[in-house]
Design an enzyme around this catalytic site. Structure first.
Site, PDB file in Angstrom:
ATOM      1  N   LYS A  22     114.789  69.927  86.229  1.00 21.07           N
ATOM      2  CA  LYS A  22     115.641  71.172  86.386  1.00 21.07           C
ATOM      3  C   LYS A  22     116.146  71.145  87.931  1.00 21.07           C
ATOM      4  CE  LYS A  22     112.641  74.200  84.812  1.00 21.07           C
ATOM      5  NZ  LYS A  22     111.428  73.058  84.527  1.00 21.07           N
ATOM      6  N   ARG A  62     111.939  82.675  81.447  1.00 20.53           N
ATOM      7  CA  ARG A  62     110.910  81.753  81.023  1.00 20.53           C
ATOM      8  C   ARG A  62     109.864  82.471  79.841  1.00 20.53           C
ATOM      9  NH1 ARG A  62     109.483  78.491  85.673  1.00 20.53           N
ATOM     10  NH2 ARG A  62     107.865  77.021  85.573  1.00 20.53           N
ATOM     11  N   ARG A  78     105.976  63.372  92.185  1.00 18.97           N
ATOM     12  CA  ARG A  78     107.021  64.259  92.911  1.00 18.97           C
ATOM     13  C   ARG A  78     106.757  64.378  94.507  1.00 18.97           C
ATOM     14  NH1 ARG A  78     108.843  69.520  90.185  1.00 18.97           N
ATOM     15  NH2 ARG A  78     106.679  69.940  90.181  1.00 18.97           N
ATOM     16  N   ARG A 105     103.414  69.578  95.903  1.00 20.54           N
ATOM     17  CA  ARG A 105     102.874  71.035  95.431  1.00 20.54           C
ATOM     18  C   ARG A 105     101.624  70.932  95.003  1.00 20.54           C
ATOM     19  NH1 ARG A 105     107.754  72.957  91.645  1.00 20.54           N
ATOM     20  NH2 ARG A 105     105.958  73.417  90.391  1.00 20.54           N
ATOM     21  N   ARG A 157     100.469  74.311  82.532  1.00 23.66           N
ATOM     22  CA  ARG A 157     101.863  74.548  82.594  1.00 23.66           C
ATOM     23  C   ARG A 157     102.558  74.074  81.642  1.00 23.66           C
ATOM     24  NH1 ARG A 157     103.102  71.802  88.364  1.00 23.66           N
ATOM     25  NH2 ARG A 157     105.102  72.055  87.893  1.00 23.66           N
TER      26      ARG A 157
END
Ligand code: AP5
Length: 219
Positions: free
Chosen positions: A13, A88, A127, A161, A172
């Protein structure tokens, strides 16, 4: 043009929102980035949400809805926006409809980036982000052209992160399946939902999204 990008953590996203921002001149509104900014600035909201985010759970709807409603009023959103990470939950989706109607705005596209769960852990653990400009990269799938130098701004510092650990990613993903996936039928019923194949390469996903945004005509 206003749109929502939906999909599980790591679906792409944020990656695609950054590209749409550049190609279409829209503003990326990432609730995750806003919350991380509040945590870093140690605001009252930041203090309230830190534990929840570190655990990979969802922040209360009221906090998020107020934050987005206030952000959409900023002048830059008049040129159109990309909602990344919001809504969400079903209450968030319903609140968004009410909010947009009150503000005289409309939602033009809802795009789901679909990816199998197995791929997501690898995507998220690899990431990293430029600490200076926020450009996103991946150890394997989206490397910098020159090792250690941001393609976008030349920055040489990068960050990862706190919630991108394998343990938190599992939580998550559970939150996504239990609380976020149920909003897909909400948009399906309104005939707004379009799905793109998020298992394809970053460039191919960008082309699929462009085809939706351009009404079928590829640039
Ligand atoms: P948030 O920041 O929204 O995180 P998320 O939804 O978990 O999504 P990610 O940012 O992890 O994934 P992405 O889809 O953007 O993937 P990306 O493009 O980076 O939320 C964080 C937390 O904040 C939540 O857990 C919650 O606590 C809270 N929160 C936020 N919004 C909330 C809300 N509305 N309500 C309640 N709580 C909220 O891609 C991942 C990696 O894969 C990158 O390295 C990229 O280079 C690579 N990649 C991307 N696409 C491809 C591709 N096609 N092929 C190969 N690699 C790819």
């Amino acid at each position: 043009m206003n749109l929502i990008l939906l999909g599980p953590p790591g679906a792409g996203k944020g990656t695609q929102a950054q590209r749409i921002e550049k190609s279409y001149g829209l503003v990326q509104l990432s609730t995750g980035d806003m919350l991380r900014g509040a945590v870093a600035a140690q605001t009252e909201i930041g203090r309230q949400v830190k534990r929840i985010m570190d655990a990979g759970e969802l922040v209360p709807d009221t906090t998020i809805i107020e934050m987005i409603s206030e952000r959409i009023d900023h002048a830059d959103c008049a040129q159109g926006f990309i909602l990344d990470g919001f809504p969400r939950t079903t209450p968030q989706a319903e609140a968004l409809d009410v909010m947009l109607e009150k503000k005289g705005m409309e939602l033009n596209h809802v795009i789901e980036i679909s990816v199998n769960d197995e791929l997501l852990v690898e995507r998220i653990t690899g990431r990293f982000t430029c600490a200076k400009c926020g450009a996103g990269y991946h150890d394997k799938f989206q490397k910098t052209a020159v090792d250690g130098v941001c393609d976008n701004c030349g920055g040489t510092e990068f960050s990862r992160r706190a919630d991108d650990t394998e343990k938190v990613i599992r939580t998550r993903l559970q939150a996504y399946h239990a609380q976020t996936a149920p909003i897909l039928p909400y948009y399906q019923e309104k005939s707004r939902l379009r799905q793109v194949d998020g298992m394809a390469s970053i460039d191919e996903v960008e082309q699929q999204i462009a085809a939706v945004l351009d009404g079928g005509a590829r640039p």
